[in-house]
Design an enzyme around this catalytic site. Structure first.
Site, mmCIF file in Angstrom:
data_model
loop_
_atom_site.group_PDB
_atom_site.id
_atom_site.type_symbol
_atom_site.label_atom_id
_atom_site.label_comp_id
_atom_site.label_asym_id
_atom_site.label_seq_id
_atom_site.Cartn_x
_atom_site.Cartn_y
_atom_site.Cartn_z
ATOM 1 N N ASP A 9 59.623 42.799 35.833
ATOM 2 C CA ASP A 9 60.479 43.950 36.346
ATOM 3 C C ASP A 9 61.816 43.184 36.898
ATOM 4 O O ASP A 9 63.083 43.721 36.549
ATOM 5 C CB ASP A 9 59.802 44.727 37.693
ATOM 6 C CG ASP A 9 59.395 43.744 38.570
ATOM 7 O OD1 ASP A 9 59.268 42.646 38.419
ATOM 8 O OD2 ASP A 9 58.736 44.262 39.677
ATOM 9 N N LEU A 38 46.281 28.880 37.633
ATOM 10 C CA LEU A 38 45.448 28.630 36.281
ATOM 11 C C LEU A 38 45.333 29.907 35.710
ATOM 12 O O LEU A 38 45.171 30.049 34.365
ATOM 13 C CB LEU A 38 43.881 28.417 36.922
ATOM 14 C CG LEU A 38 42.794 28.495 35.956
ATOM 15 C CD1 LEU A 38 42.881 27.031 35.243
ATOM 16 C CD2 LEU A 38 41.569 28.405 36.701
ATOM 17 N N GLN A 39 45.695 31.045 36.260
ATOM 18 C CA GLN A 39 45.596 32.259 35.302
ATOM 19 C C GLN A 39 46.710 32.555 34.711
ATOM 20 O O GLN A 39 46.796 33.406 33.827
ATOM 21 C CB GLN A 39 45.739 33.516 36.448
ATOM 22 C CG GLN A 39 44.374 33.505 37.353
ATOM 23 C CD GLN A 39 44.731 34.301 38.443
ATOM 24 O OE1 GLN A 39 44.542 35.353 38.851
ATOM 25 N NE2 GLN A 39 45.056 33.620 39.548
ATOM 26 N N LYS A 97 20.450 40.482 47.091
ATOM 27 C CA LYS A 97 21.298 39.766 46.139
ATOM 28 C C LYS A 97 21.397 38.217 46.257
ATOM 29 O O LYS A 97 21.450 37.833 47.118
ATOM 30 C CB LYS A 97 22.682 40.367 46.447
ATOM 31 C CG LYS A 97 22.946 41.890 45.905
ATOM 32 C CD LYS A 97 24.040 42.516 46.107
ATOM 33 C CE LYS A 97 25.064 41.981 44.907
ATOM 34 N NZ LYS A 97 24.855 42.610 43.777
ATOM 35 N N ARG A 119 64.168 31.698 37.138
ATOM 36 C CA ARG A 119 64.204 32.787 38.006
ATOM 37 C C ARG A 119 65.986 32.597 38.143
ATOM 38 O O ARG A 119 66.010 31.557 38.830
ATOM 39 C CB ARG A 119 63.660 33.460 38.895
ATOM 40 C CG ARG A 119 62.303 33.831 38.495
ATOM 41 C CD ARG A 119 61.440 34.149 39.895
ATOM 42 N NE ARG A 119 60.282 34.741 39.411
ATOM 43 C CZ ARG A 119 59.108 34.414 39.072
ATOM 44 N NH1 ARG A 119 58.792 33.320 39.011
ATOM 45 N NH2 ARG A 119 58.062 35.105 38.927
ATOM 46 N N ARG A 162 32.274 30.275 50.584
ATOM 47 C CA ARG A 162 33.132 29.822 50.196
ATOM 48 C C ARG A 162 34.106 30.238 49.479
ATOM 49 O O ARG A 162 34.105 31.606 49.367
ATOM 50 C CB ARG A 162 32.443 28.710 48.928
ATOM 51 C CG ARG A 162 31.397 27.624 49.509
ATOM 52 C CD ARG A 162 31.749 26.540 50.153
ATOM 53 N NE ARG A 162 30.839 25.834 50.306
ATOM 54 C CZ ARG A 162 30.023 25.621 51.311
ATOM 55 N NH1 ARG A 162 29.907 26.562 52.196
ATOM 56 N NH2 ARG A 162 28.961 24.546 51.655
ATOM 57 N N SER A 169 23.512 36.255 44.885
ATOM 58 C CA SER A 169 24.519 35.635 44.939
ATOM 59 C C SER A 169 25.566 36.992 45.234
ATOM 60 O O SER A 169 25.191 38.153 44.867
ATOM 61 C CB SER A 169 25.077 35.004 43.823
ATOM 62 O OG SER A 169 25.351 35.917 42.720
ATOM 63 N N THR A 191 54.286 39.938 31.243
ATOM 64 C CA THR A 191 53.877 39.681 32.769
ATOM 65 C C THR A 191 52.096 39.697 33.087
ATOM 66 O O THR A 191 51.592 40.739 32.476
ATOM 67 C CB THR A 191 54.622 40.566 33.872
ATOM 68 O OG1 THR A 191 53.953 40.457 35.210
ATOM 69 C CG2 THR A 191 54.415 41.816 33.395
ATOM 70 N N ILE A 192 51.658 38.884 33.526
ATOM 71 C CA ILE A 192 50.107 38.873 33.788
ATOM 72 C C ILE A 192 49.601 39.969 34.648
ATOM 73 O O ILE A 192 48.649 40.557 34.556
ATOM 74 C CB ILE A 192 49.621 37.732 34.365
ATOM 75 C CG1 ILE A 192 50.133 37.374 35.332
ATOM 76 C CG2 ILE A 192 49.859 36.556 33.318
ATOM 77 C CD1 ILE A 192 49.119 36.180 36.144
ATOM 78 N N ASP A 193 50.740 40.582 35.442
ATOM 79 C CA ASP A 193 50.319 41.610 36.552
ATOM 80 C C ASP A 193 50.050 43.097 35.899
ATOM 81 O O ASP A 193 49.488 43.809 36.608
ATOM 82 C CB ASP A 193 51.562 41.720 37.581
ATOM 83 C CG ASP A 193 51.719 40.389 38.289
ATOM 84 O OD1 ASP A 193 50.504 39.864 38.542
ATOM 85 O OD2 ASP A 193 52.580 39.656 38.619
ATOM 86 N N GLY A 213 58.479 34.803 35.554
ATOM 87 C CA GLY A 213 57.062 34.050 35.535
ATOM 88 C C GLY A 213 56.673 34.102 33.773
ATOM 89 O O GLY A 213 56.707 34.935 33.176
ATOM 90 N N SER A 215 63.275 40.702 35.462
ATOM 91 C CA SER A 215 64.041 40.154 34.315
ATOM 92 C C SER A 215 64.620 41.369 33.782
ATOM 93 O O SER A 215 65.922 41.591 33.163
ATOM 94 C CB SER A 215 63.052 39.607 33.411
ATOM 95 O OG SER A 215 62.529 38.551 33.659
ATOM 96 N N ARG A 234 50.355 39.914 43.601
ATOM 97 C CA ARG A 234 50.959 40.335 44.995
ATOM 98 C C ARG A 234 51.125 41.647 44.945
ATOM 99 O O ARG A 234 51.081 42.151 46.394
ATOM 100 C CB ARG A 234 52.365 39.575 44.936
ATOM 101 C CG ARG A 234 53.111 39.441 46.101
ATOM 102 C CD ARG A 234 54.309 38.770 46.201
ATOM 103 N NE ARG A 234 55.464 39.355 45.152
ATOM 104 C CZ ARG A 234 55.686 38.545 43.907
ATOM 105 N NH1 ARG A 234 55.232 37.525 43.743
ATOM 106 N NH2 ARG A 234 56.327 39.289 43.244
ATOM 107 N N ASP A 242 52.062 45.664 35.766
ATOM 108 C CA ASP A 242 52.465 46.339 36.587
ATOM 109 C C ASP A 242 53.862 47.171 36.186
ATOM 110 O O ASP A 242 54.663 47.718 36.915
ATOM 111 C CB ASP A 242 52.786 45.688 37.958
ATOM 112 C CG ASP A 242 53.995 44.522 37.749
ATOM 113 O OD1 ASP A 242 54.065 44.009 36.406
ATOM 114 O OD2 ASP A 242 54.351 43.828 38.686
#
Length: 327
Positions: free
Chosen positions: A107, A258-259, A218, A76, A251, A220, A130-132, A15, A109, A176, A134
């Protein structure tokens, strides 16, 4: 080994993550600084298998520091999972007279890099992209800070509309198997609760937290949910909450890919730059089969096998702080 490293290949795999371009740039410029030829491998391991490789120069990486994604492209590779695929990759590795490989990814890769290095005795260093966040062996991975900022900015905007209509929003972020993005964006965005894979939340506990918020009037409520949480996805959790708290106008927003996009933050640019230089210097200093990371703001080399097998867990402190601030 330093005297034998004359040509280095660099690829991005798995990713994409903001800051990968900055890491490639650092590898290229560090190689040129040390009089090493550097070759870009396009489309990850598939590029190594199909000889999609070309030499890179200083100007090849001009004006990419601020760009998200990866100009080398990423994929991948299913073929690289096979012995035959890796043999093709090694044939091209030798054809281009490469001496070492820098792999930027996560991981999966690194698992491929580790096997490739063991099978063909190829010097390899991994850079965690990696954005995770981890991977063990580094406090932060490239792309994580940008992803957190993207999620937090979205939560800020969602809160504006939630406050205007007195709504309850469930915001699903990536993660995930790890809740690092969820925890940091929840604390930074002032969420009333966060649901992550590492925490055994129940619907009952979440409802109790939301009722407490309602009792405190609260205006919101925003609940951040990691995509891999045990309670299900954001829509499923929202449906369960609606059964008990029907008075909430609920909602759901799923941030999704997007991240992964956007210009990397200063932190990610600096991290990627430091790790890219350290990868090249590590190869020159006989390091191989390791991942270069940052621990306590210092460069650290961790065996790739250890980095991918050691589970990186969220600390209890993040949960404690989030609970205190959610009242």
């Amino acid at each position: 080994m330093a005297s034998t490293i004359k040509r280095i290949g660099v690829l991005t795999s798995g990713g994409d993550a903001p800051g990968m371009n900055a890491a490639v740039r650092a590898v290229v410029r560090a190689c040129i600084y040390y009089d090493i030829e550097v070759f870009g491998v396009y489309k990850g391991y598939d590029g190594l298998i199909n000889a999609n490789i070309e030499q890179l120069y200083v100007r090849s990486v001009s004006n990419i520091l601020s760009r998200g994604g990866t100009f080398l492209l990423t994929a991948r590779s299913q073929e690289f999972r096979t012995k035959e695929g890796r043999e093709k990759a090694y044939e091209n590795f030798k054809k281009f007279e490469l001496d070492a490989l820098v792999v930027i990814g996560g991981d999966g890769s690194f698992t491929g890099a580790n096997i490739f290095s063991q099978e063909f005795d190829v010097p390899v260093i991994g850079i965690p992209g990696t954005i995770d966040n981890d991977l063990a062996g580094t406090d932060f991975t490239i792309g994580f800070d940008t992803a957190c900022n993207t999620a937090r900015e979205a939560i800020d905007k969602i809160r504006d509309t939630a406050s205007s209509h007195e709504r309850l929003f469930f915001v699903e972020v990536m993660g995930r198997d790890a809740g690092f993005i969820a925890v940091n964006s929840a604390i930074g965005g002032g969420a009333v609760a966060m649901v992550v894979p590492e925490h055994n939340w129940t619907i009952e506990a979440l409802i109790k937290r939301l009722r407490k918020g309602a009792a405190n009037k609260k205006a919101s409520n925003v609940v951040v949910i990691a995509e891999g949480c045990q309670l299900g996805n954001a829509y499923e959790v929202a449906d369960e909450v609606k059964k008990e708290l029907g008075y909430f106008d609920i909602r759901v927003t799923v941030l999704g890919h997007l991240q992964r996009g956007g210009s990397p933050t200063t932190m990610d640019r600096v991290l990627a730059s430091r790790l890219g230089v350290a990868a090249v210097e590590g190869l020159r200093n006989n390091e191989s089969k390791v991942m270069v990371g940052m621990i306590n703001n210092e460069i650290a080399y961790t065996p790739i096998g250890q980095a991918i097998k050691t589970e990186k867990r969220l600390g209890a402190e993040e949960f404690r702080i989030a609970k205190i601030l959610s009242i």
